[in-house]
Design an enzyme around this catalytic site. Structure first.
Site, mmCIF file in Angstrom:
data_model
loop_
_atom_site.group_PDB
_atom_site.id
_atom_site.type_symbol
_atom_site.label_atom_id
_atom_site.label_comp_id
_atom_site.label_asym_id
_atom_site.label_seq_id
_atom_site.Cartn_x
_atom_site.Cartn_y
_atom_site.Cartn_z
ATOM 1 N N CYS A 191 -6.339 0.949 4.442
ATOM 2 C CA CYS A 191 -7.029 -0.232 4.694
ATOM 3 C C CYS A 191 -6.707 -0.424 6.051
ATOM 4 O O CYS A 191 -5.882 0.206 6.904
ATOM 5 C CB CYS A 191 -6.430 -1.137 3.814
ATOM 6 N N GLU A 196 0.571 3.834 1.672
ATOM 7 C CA GLU A 196 0.963 4.270 3.257
ATOM 8 C C GLU A 196 1.908 3.628 3.779
ATOM 9 O O GLU A 196 2.835 4.452 4.033
ATOM 10 C CB GLU A 196 -0.433 4.142 3.980
ATOM 11 N N CYS A 239 -2.725 -0.882 6.902
ATOM 12 C CA CYS A 239 -2.160 0.562 7.102
ATOM 13 C C CYS A 239 -2.631 1.281 8.293
ATOM 14 O O CYS A 239 -1.804 2.126 8.699
ATOM 15 C CB CYS A 239 -2.581 1.276 5.852
ATOM 16 N N CYS A 280 0.844 -1.013 -0.065
ATOM 17 C CA CYS A 280 0.192 -0.021 -0.167
ATOM 18 C C CYS A 280 0.945 1.294 0.004
ATOM 19 O O CYS A 280 1.960 1.221 0.613
ATOM 20 C CB CYS A 280 -0.821 0.198 1.445
#
Length: 149
Positions: free
Chosen positions: A106, A67, A109, A65
């Site tokens: 998500c 992040e 994260c 991801c």
């Protein structure tokens, strides 16, 4: 074609609006369907901005991801032993209609951000998709187990 920008929410600070602009510009530059669909911009306590782009893998579990990439980039920029202190996080994605939107991290994260920076401001879009709002990272995970590092 460049997607339409997200309207800056009235309650968003100038600094967080800058993060939104940086994330949108990054995603506009690197976006590739099914490979790089999310960009994150975050600010560390020293005022620097760090970015990350989602990297999709052929096996979904191998995907990373935006992040997490941004957090790793921020940590890599710090001197040895310095704590990772993130103050704000903004992640964006392009909707199918060609419009940028702020998205919530998500669950993984959310864990990662709150592990390192529980008091960071994380911009999310409300469940009804109506408007972006700010939330404290730790508040995105009610009853989170806290790990002692």
């Amino acid at each position: 074609m460049t997607p339409a920008s997200v309207a800056v929410p009235p309650e968003m600070s100038d600094g967080d609006a800058e993060l939104l602009s940086v994330a949108q510009a990054l995603l506009d530059r690197v976006r590739q369907a099914e490979r790089h669909e999310v960009a994150t911009a975050l600010r560390t306590a020293d005022g620097r901005i760090h970015t990350g782009v989602h990297v999709e893998g052929s096996c979904r579990r191998s995907s990373v991801c935006a992040e997490g990439v941004a957090l790793g980039t921020a940590r890599g920029a710090l001197p040895p032993g310095a704590p990772l202190e993130v103050t704000s996080v903004v992640s964006v994605q392009v909707k199918p209609a060609g419009q940028f939107r702020i998205i919530a991290p998500c669950g993984v994260c959310r864990e990662l951000i709150s592990d390192y920076c529980p008091d960071a401001t994380v911009w999310i879009t409300t469940v009804d998709g109506d408007r972006p709002v700010a939330a404290r990272a730790l508040d995105l995970l009610p009853e989170k187990s806290r790990r002692r590092w």
